[in-house]
Design an enzyme around this catalytic site. Sequence first.
Site, PDB file in Angstrom:
ATOM      1  NE  ARG A   1     -15.698 -13.473  26.149  1.00 30.09           N
ATOM      2  CZ  ARG A   1     -16.240 -12.302  26.505  1.00 30.09           C
ATOM      3  NH1 ARG A   1     -15.969 -11.195  25.815  1.00 30.09           N
ATOM      4  NH2 ARG A   1     -17.010 -12.234  27.565  1.00 30.09           N
TER       5      ARG A   1
ATOM      6  CG  ASP B   1     -13.824 -12.644  28.967  1.00 27.72           C
ATOM      7  OD1 ASP B   1     -14.543 -13.345  29.696  1.00 27.72           O
ATOM      8  OD2 ASP B   1     -14.065 -11.446  28.740  1.00 27.72           O
TER       9      ASP B   1
ATOM     10  CG  HIS C   1     -15.244 -11.093  32.226  1.00 27.98           C
ATOM     11  ND1 HIS C   1     -16.010 -11.524  31.168  1.00 27.98           N
ATOM     12  CD2 HIS C   1     -15.999 -10.166  32.869  1.00 27.98           C
ATOM     13  CE1 HIS C   1     -17.173 -10.878  31.158  1.00 27.98           C
ATOM     14  NE2 HIS C   1     -17.202 -10.052  32.187  1.00 27.98           N
TER      15      HIS C   1
ATOM     16  CB  CYS D   1     -12.943 -17.900  46.443  1.00 34.56           C
ATOM     17  SG  CYS D   1     -12.906 -16.111  46.269  1.00 34.56           S
TER      18      CYS D   1
ATOM     19  CD  GLU E   1     -20.551  -8.107  31.951  1.00 27.60           C
ATOM     20  OE1 GLU E   1     -21.594  -7.810  31.364  1.00 27.60           O
ATOM     21  OE2 GLU E   1     -19.658  -8.784  31.415  1.00 27.60           O
TER      22      GLU E   1
ATOM     23  CB  CYS F   1     -12.884 -12.846  50.230  1.00 30.29           C
ATOM     24  SG  CYS F   1     -12.252 -13.176  48.576  1.00 30.29           S
TER      25      CYS F   1
HETATM   26  C1  ACM Z   1     -18.617  -5.178  29.096  1.00 28.81           C
HETATM   27  O1  ACM Z   1     -19.371  -4.996  28.114  1.00 28.81           O
HETATM   28  N1  ACM Z   1     -18.700  -6.288  29.810  1.00 28.81           N
HETATM   29  C2  ACM Z   1     -17.647  -4.182  29.500  1.00 28.81           C
HETATM   30 ZN    ZN Z   2     -11.640 -15.305  48.061  1.00 23.86          ZN
END
Ligand code: ACM
Ligand code: ZN
Length: 523
Positions: free
Chosen positions: A161, A190, A253, A266, A317, A329
């Site tokens: 970041r 990320d 990420h 994708c 996430e 997929c």
């Molecule tokens: C996280 O805080 N996204 C692992």
């Molecule tokens: Zn895919």
Amino acid sequence: MMNKFIFVIVCFISFPSIAQDHKIIPAPNHVEKREDNFKWTDYPIPIIADDTLFFEAEYLSELLKRDHGIVSEIVSMKNEGSRIQLLLDEDMNDAEAYALEITEKQIIITGGSRSGIFYGIQSLRQWMWNNYDDCNKAVSGVLIEDQPRYPFRALMLDPARHFLPVNDLKRYVDVMAQYKFNRLHLHLSDDQGWRIEIKKYPKLTEIGSDRSETDGDGKPHSGFYSQQDMKALVAYAAQRHVSIIPEIDIPGHSVAAIAAYPYLTCFEDQLEVRTTPNISKDLLCGGNDEVFRFLDDVIDELAQVFPGEEFHIGGDEAPLDHWEKCPKCQKRMKELKLSSPQHLMSYFFQRVNESLQKHKKKPLVWYELDVPYYPENSTMYAWRLGLSKEAIEKSRKQGYQLVCCPGEHAYFDYPQARGEETCNWMPVLPLEQVYKFEPTMELPAKETDHIIGVEATLWGEYIKDINRAFYMTWPRAMALSEAGWSEKKNRSWNEFKGKMDVHTSKLLHQGVNYRPPVELYDL
Ligand code: ACM
Ligand code: ZN
């Protein structure tokens, strides 16, 4: 009256002083004060250590000079006049265990390995912060016997970041080693940046390490580590008994990697390196073998840079919206009879694990409770606020090791006090709340024996440089160090508070930008 008197005497005899006036952080297992003092006369003081302990001996010599102006010399032969001895004892029951004994005649540090010796040196240093008399050049006698509660004691930084130069990472390692942390986890990729050179995929850093601005500030942000930089950091940290855990966060990420190589996602969208926080729906594609080839190549190169067996592959996430619609997929799910995109996630990690296993590495993962299974040899991270007990119970049933870094106690990007918020959704995480961290969440011992340790995460969206990182880390990481190292019975918030003055003043002298814990003082 008489009985009471005898009782007091007996207590005095059978339990030598163990009160924490040693002020050592993390609190050691056993501390026994001695009556004798060791006098630092006859300079230079010999430090006896065999050749394998040369770095540790030099490190001690440097600390003695820096803290107290004490001049020492390293000698490798035992001799009568020896004053300080560093001794390996592989029969100790933990490689990180140590004993520190200060008598009138000498100071002996015995360690289960070089790490144990190193931790004995840290405790000697801290003991001297409080028990060295500058006028008389004497330090009080003591016997300390100590070993960690958990083998895994980590801090995490997020240069993805905001890039943090490698020399700043070295300074960070210096301070964490003082508090017996043994792992620095680096979140190297990320949505907002890819920060490590991969020779086979130069665009990862040419494109992926550069973003046009941050949260609308109009200022470009860039930076990455060459493999050489990271090798230098690994070597520097290893001398301080800290291993570097690299993290490549996948399949979510990953926008910075996708910006560099759109075929990884994708729908092959041409994305920009993300300039704002929050979660992206653009994942690496789970149905495209090119993606697994890419990850195999990345792991191949990083395995040459990071020698440790722990390799973090993220996993947090990752919204599945695109995987639900992507023909590749969907085809993969049909072929393998996978009943849900969550099962495709499990498959994704199995494939990545095959690449890790080629290098004898094991995956570390941000545990998501809806992913049906992970590779067998994985270590989970319990991180989601409010789900710690569930994560402990489920990971145990599934047979995974667990690192605890729960939002309730260990998210160091959260502000330390009201009024210090950088972002309004974050809860406040004061020093005391970190101190209250009990990794087992009070579940019974037999249900928590898969917990291998603790970590604090310092997510970097609002951590723009190392001074801010230090401010957010210290003194909260002192509290965390006790959760990772000290036995529960030796932990006390009141005792800990009493140690803050000396430790924060030492950080001040070391030029470390900590947050003064003003809430502890009557102002
Ligand atoms: C996280 O805080 N996204 C692992
Ligand atoms: Zn895919």
